[in-house]
Scaffold this active site. Structure first.
Site, PDB file in Angstrom:
ATOM      1  N   HIS A  29      -2.262   6.562   3.985  1.00  0.00           N
ATOM      2  CA  HIS A  29      -0.841   6.656   4.284  1.00  0.00           C
ATOM      3  C   HIS A  29      -0.320   7.986   3.726  1.00  0.00           C
ATOM      4  O   HIS A  29      -0.466   8.267   2.524  1.00  0.00           O
ATOM      5  CB  HIS A  29      -0.074   5.498   3.642  1.00  0.00           C
ATOM      6  CG  HIS A  29      -0.382   4.147   4.245  1.00  0.00           C
ATOM      7  ND1 HIS A  29      -1.114   3.977   5.395  1.00  0.00           N
ATOM      8  CD2 HIS A  29      -0.030   2.898   3.834  1.00  0.00           C
ATOM      9  CE1 HIS A  29      -1.200   2.689   5.680  1.00  0.00           C
ATOM     10  NE2 HIS A  29      -0.555   2.006   4.749  1.00  0.00           N
ATOM     11  N   CYS A  66       0.808  -1.238   0.000  1.00  0.00           N
ATOM     12  CA  CYS A  66       0.000   0.000   0.000  1.00  0.00           C
ATOM     13  C   CYS A  66       0.834   1.279   0.000  1.00  0.00           C
ATOM     14  O   CYS A  66       0.421   2.305  -0.546  1.00  0.00           O
ATOM     15  CB  CYS A  66      -0.952  -0.002   1.191  1.00  0.00           C
ATOM     16  SG  CYS A  66      -0.219  -0.609   2.713  1.00  0.00           S
TER      17      CYS A  66
END
Ligand code: NAP
Length: 350
Positions: free
Chosen positions: A237, A144
């Site tokens: 993120h 990710c």
């Protein structure tokens, strides 16, 4: 048009529930099987009750073991824990299932494409090499954190060349799965270590940005130095990126380069493709996970770049990039990859 039946391995996890959200009502794909481990035998709605409200259409599907004999599908998505993925995915391959996997098990194998559809759709050619040995194939999607980094680096690489990248990350708790990091360790805290993450961010990004040459991927050569931390945010993120470029960069120009960036998913108007893969914010205190992670025409599928500025010279660039770890960083990139496989005719075999 034939509907493609899809199974989701690891459907009851943090990333698994996002596949279900993206696939219910999908124009080409229909969920046929949902697998789990502890939740086997439960109805799907009951199994994921504490993670997400899911659409009514899938509430009553029974969760089964990830056993090829129990899966009726033309394609399987794998969102299994990496420790079990290698064995289970290999079993599905043996049974002839095409696989799109977001797990790390096969990502770095030379004949396995590691895909972000806007960047390297040409790497899907590796499927032909896999098919010399068997009928089925596996395509993988990245870690990710690598997804946001690689997407933001691609237009820089194409327009200015890259000498070096340094990235520091602030990664949300959902990236650690369910139930994930114990609350005592993460609430009011930051953990400056995520096992194997820094190595993956570097090696996977270089593979994705690599060139396919006569059946082999030549990985990008520039160094990528990563420092990764877990922070108490839920989704998204955030990454602070420093890039040394080969050519000098003008800030206004690079912002335009980010904004104009498009790939095959946009040209082909794929169902899960956002209009703008990269959104640039001009606000001085953004992107922020809480405010920006669901930006764009397909919420969670665009990355958001902000605070684009020079370092100490005109061939250095600094910016923040935010990407939704479970959508663009997991289920979304996998579904988009499957859509690309579908339009390219790779899913007609089963
Ligand atoms: N979370 C993210 O943001 C993210 C992003 C990119 C990639 N990934 C990758 O995606 C995969 C799944 O991550 P996650 O965060 O969704 O993890 P998770 O929340 O822990 O979910 C794991 C899933 O796998 C099932 N499972 C657990 N042990 C199993 C076993 N021994 N055999 C078969 N199935 C088993 C679980 O079923 P039960 O619930 O029934 O036990 C659940 O459905 C990992 O490889 C991860 O690295 C995650």
């Amino acid at each position: 048009m034939k509907t493609i039946k899809v199974g989701i391995l690891g459907s009851t996890g943090m990333a698994g529930v996002e596949y279900v959200d993206l696939l219910v009502g999908h124009p080409w794909f229909k969920i046929s099987t949902l697998t789990g481990k502890k939740n086997v035998g439960k109805k799907y709605g009951e199994a994921v009750r504490t993670i997400k409200n899911i659409p009514k259409e899938v509430e009553d599907i029974e969760v089964v073991e990830p056993d090829p004999k129990q899966v009726d599908a033309d394609l399987v998505f794998s969102s299994l824990p990496s420790e079990v993925a290698r064995e289970v995915e290999a079993k599905f391959l043996e049974h002839g299932f095409p696989i799109v996997s977001e797990t790390s098990a096969f990502r770095m194998e030379p004949n396995v494409p590691l895909i972000i559809p806007e960047i390297n759709p040409d790497h899907l050619e590796l499927i032909e090499i896999q098919k010399k040995d068997r009928d089925s194939f596996i395509v993988t999607t990245p870690n990710c954190t690598a997804v946001g980094l690689a997407l933001s680096l691609k237009p820089i690489l194409d327009n200015y060349g890259i000498e070096k990248v340094v990235v520091s990350t602030y990664q949300a708790v959902t990236g650690a799965g369910f139930p994930g990091v114990p609350s005592y360790l993460i609430l009011g805290n930051i953990i400056p270590y995520i096992k194997k993450e820094e190595e993956k961010v570097s090696s996977e990004t270089k593979k994705i940005l690599g060139r396919l040459d006569r059946g082999k991927i030549e990985h990008a050569k520039f160094p990528i130095e990563a420092s990764c931390a877990r922070v108490p945010t839920i989704d998204g993120h955030l990454e602070a990126v420093y890039v040394e470029t080969e050519k000098n960069v003008k800030i206004d120009e690079v912002i335009e380069v980010f904004r104009r960036f498009r790939g095959e998913p946009q040209e082909l108007n794929l169902p899960t493709a956002p209009r703008d893969p990269i959104i640039v914010t001009d606000l001085e205190d953004r992107p922020q996970p809480r405010l920006d992670v669901m930006s764009g025409t397909k919420p969670g599928m665009s990355i958001v770049v902000g605070r684009v500025r020079h370092g100490e010279s005109n061939n250095t660039l600094k910016y923040f990039v935010l990407s939704h770890n479970r959508i663009r960083g997991a289920a979304g990139v996998a579904v988009l990859t499957a859509e690309l496989l579908f339009v390219k005719g790779y899913l007609e075999g089963r």
